[in-house]
Design an enzyme around this catalytic site. Structure first.
Site, PDB file in Angstrom:
ATOM      1  N   ASN A  10      -5.589  -3.696  -3.583  1.00 33.33           N
ATOM      2  CA  ASN A  10      -5.183  -2.153  -4.217  1.00 33.33           C
ATOM      3  C   ASN A  10      -3.614  -2.563  -4.513  1.00 33.33           C
ATOM      4  O   ASN A  10      -2.734  -2.410  -3.321  1.00 33.33           O
ATOM      5  CB  ASN A  10      -5.553  -1.127  -3.310  1.00 33.33           C
ATOM      6  CG  ASN A  10      -4.986   0.139  -3.842  1.00 33.33           C
ATOM      7  OD1 ASN A  10      -4.534   0.048  -5.130  1.00 33.33           O
ATOM      8  ND2 ASN A  10      -5.122   1.319  -3.129  1.00 33.33           N
ATOM      9  N   LYS A  12      -1.714  -0.181  -6.049  1.00 31.91           N
ATOM     10  CA  LYS A  12      -1.088   0.665  -6.082  1.00 31.91           C
ATOM     11  C   LYS A  12      -0.176   0.874  -7.256  1.00 31.91           C
ATOM     12  O   LYS A  12      -0.354   0.346  -8.313  1.00 31.91           O
ATOM     13  CB  LYS A  12      -0.427   1.226  -4.665  1.00 31.91           C
ATOM     14  CG  LYS A  12      -1.339   1.045  -3.584  1.00 31.91           C
ATOM     15  CD  LYS A  12      -0.987   1.523  -2.278  1.00 31.91           C
ATOM     16  CE  LYS A  12      -2.006   1.452  -1.387  1.00 31.91           C
ATOM     17  NZ  LYS A  12      -1.748   2.031  -0.051  1.00 31.91           N
ATOM     18  N   HIS A  96      -9.144   7.636  -2.722  1.00 36.80           N
ATOM     19  CA  HIS A  96      -7.978   6.953  -1.900  1.00 36.80           C
ATOM     20  C   HIS A  96      -6.975   8.069  -1.125  1.00 36.80           C
ATOM     21  O   HIS A  96      -6.974   9.056  -1.967  1.00 36.80           O
ATOM     22  CB  HIS A  96      -7.068   6.065  -3.029  1.00 36.80           C
ATOM     23  CG  HIS A  96      -6.330   5.265  -1.940  1.00 36.80           C
ATOM     24  ND1 HIS A  96      -5.109   5.783  -1.285  1.00 36.80           N
ATOM     25  CD2 HIS A  96      -6.355   4.102  -1.470  1.00 36.80           C
ATOM     26  CE1 HIS A  96      -4.601   5.004  -0.630  1.00 36.80           C
ATOM     27  NE2 HIS A  96      -5.108   3.716  -0.547  1.00 36.80           N
ATOM     28  N   GLU A  98      -4.044   8.571  -0.735  1.00 33.41           N
ATOM     29  CA  GLU A  98      -2.959   8.824  -1.442  1.00 33.41           C
ATOM     30  C   GLU A  98      -3.264   9.788  -2.693  1.00 33.41           C
ATOM     31  O   GLU A  98      -2.510  10.939  -3.029  1.00 33.41           O
ATOM     32  CB  GLU A  98      -2.181   7.720  -2.098  1.00 33.41           C
ATOM     33  CG  GLU A  98      -1.471   6.958  -0.809  1.00 33.41           C
ATOM     34  CD  GLU A  98      -1.504   5.227  -0.988  1.00 33.41           C
ATOM     35  OE1 GLU A  98      -1.650   4.847  -2.196  1.00 33.41           O
ATOM     36  OE2 GLU A  98      -1.174   4.624  -0.032  1.00 33.41           O
ATOM     37  N   GLU A 168     -10.682   3.686   5.602  1.00 31.76           N
ATOM     38  CA  GLU A 168      -9.059   3.518   5.805  1.00 31.76           C
ATOM     39  C   GLU A 168      -8.309   4.955   6.547  1.00 31.76           C
ATOM     40  O   GLU A 168      -8.305   5.948   5.880  1.00 31.76           O
ATOM     41  CB  GLU A 168      -8.523   3.642   4.461  1.00 31.76           C
ATOM     42  CG  GLU A 168      -8.886   2.384   3.498  1.00 31.76           C
ATOM     43  CD  GLU A 168      -8.132   2.117   2.210  1.00 31.76           C
ATOM     44  OE1 GLU A 168      -7.426   0.954   2.481  1.00 31.76           O
ATOM     45  OE2 GLU A 168      -7.695   2.949   1.606  1.00 31.76           O
ATOM     46  N   GLY A 174      -0.144   1.475   4.979  1.00 30.75           N
ATOM     47  CA  GLY A 174       1.217   1.305   4.940  1.00 30.75           C
ATOM     48  C   GLY A 174       2.178   1.623   6.008  1.00 30.75           C
ATOM     49  O   GLY A 174       3.383   1.446   5.868  1.00 30.75           O
ATOM     50  N   SER A 212      -3.046  -1.577   6.779  1.00 26.66           N
ATOM     51  CA  SER A 212      -2.218  -2.535   7.371  1.00 26.66           C
ATOM     52  C   SER A 212      -3.001  -3.675   7.720  1.00 26.66           C
ATOM     53  O   SER A 212      -2.527  -4.496   8.792  1.00 26.66           O
ATOM     54  CB  SER A 212      -1.383  -1.888   8.661  1.00 26.66           C
ATOM     55  OG  SER A 212      -0.579  -0.949   8.119  1.00 26.66           O
TER      56      SER A 212
HETATM   57  P1  13P Z   1      -1.773  -1.232   3.294  1.00 26.76           P
HETATM   58  O1  13P Z   1      -2.496  -2.587   3.192  1.00 26.76           O
HETATM   59  O2  13P Z   1      -0.446  -1.397   2.674  1.00 26.76           O
HETATM   60  O3  13P Z   1      -1.563  -0.273   4.461  1.00 26.76           O
HETATM   61  O4  13P Z   1      -2.583  -0.225   2.344  1.00 26.76           O
HETATM   62  C1  13P Z   1      -3.866  -0.201   2.538  1.00 26.76           C
HETATM   63  C2  13P Z   1      -4.682   0.881   1.296  1.00 26.76           C
HETATM   64  O5  13P Z   1      -3.951   1.880   1.239  1.00 26.76           O
HETATM   65  C3  13P Z   1      -5.445   0.166   0.655  1.00 26.76           C
HETATM   66  O6  13P Z   1      -6.156   0.848  -0.312  1.00 26.76           O
END
Ligand code: 13P
Length: 249
Positions: A10, A12, A96, A98, A168, A174, A212
């Site tokens: 992903n 983003k 997601h 976010e 997640e 993150g 992460s």
């Molecule tokens: P990170 O791997 O940066 O923690 O992000 C995970 C994520 O949100 C994947 O969709």
């Protein structure tokens, strides 16, 4: 049944067309010897076409990071399933955290997106997960159950052949803080149970872990019976790190 294993990137809101091109061209030079594992790259909408073109002879595939639940009409700024299918994009991440936290997406909107994707015969990657406060208050199971039961309320088992769940935990995204193997193992088991208790066959559904994931922690997580792959954010922006994660699955 042997579940399919996935390594999903992903990206983003990172990478323009130039970055996407250079990443995927170097990806095409890697040996994908881990035949059991399917790799999917999810760039922004503007890079989907480039991605599909570069991966046309590859085993890797392209996915979108979002989609709208109506098929067409006056929805300024939105993208439909048929638009994605038309350029050769079959996978879509929905729900997601976010999108939920920054763009106020509700469980009901995730359900509508899931319904639309399944009726268009596309492949959803449905993200679920608890916040830090919810975990601290002992609400993890309840939240996972709520997110899943609303998202899947209109679905039947036969429709879920190409549906992936990504667990997640919001506090692990993150942050550099990965959930412990016990937490991941418990959560993935609960997710399978929630499916089983709602009339689905939980043991057929691929459940990925995200939050992460790095080339340093992928091995111990991938050894867990109920972990069928990863949804990787930050570490997927580095082609060698992502390749190292793929090789640990
Ligand atoms: P990170 O791997 O940066 O923690 O992000 C995970 C994520 O949100 C994947 O969709």
């Amino acid at each position: 049944m042997l579940r399919t294993r996935f390594c999903v990137a992903n990206w983003k809101m990172n990478f323009n067309c130039t970055d996407t091109k250079s990443f995927l061209e170097s990806w095409n030079n890697k040996e994908l010897n881990n035949k059991e594992v399917k790799t999917i790259f999810c760039p922004s909408f503007t890079e989907l076409n480039t991605g599909v073109e570069i991966l046309q002879y590859s085993d890797s595939e392209i996915g979108a990071q979002n989609v709208f639940y109506e098929s067409s009409g006056a929805y300024t700024g939105e993208v439909s399933c048929s638009m994605l299918k038309n350029i050769g994009c079959q996978w879509v991440i929905i729900g997601h955290s976010e999108r939920r936290s920054i763009f106020s997406e509700t469980d009901e909107m995730v359900r509508n997106k899931l319904d639309q994707l399944i009726s268009e015969r596309m492949n959803p990657i449905v993200c679920i997960g608890e916040t830090k406060t919810q975990r601290e208050n002992g609400k993890t199971q309840e939240i996972l159950s709520q997110q899943l039961s609303i998202a899947f309320e209109n679905q039947e088992d036969v429709n879920l052949k190409n549906t992936i769940i990504a667990y997640e935990p919001v506090w692990a995204i993150g942050t550099g803080i990965t959930a412990t193997v016990e937490m991941v193992s418990d959560a993935h088991k609960s997710i399978r149970n929630i499916f089983n208790n709602n009339g689905f066959n939980g043991s057929n559904i691929s459940i990925l872990y995200g939050g992460s994931v790095t080339d340093g922690n992928a091995t111990e997580l991938s050894e867990l019976t109920d972990v069928d792959g990863f949804l990787v954010g930050g570490a997927s922006l580095d082609v060698d790190k992502f390749y190292a994660i793929y090789n640990q699955l």
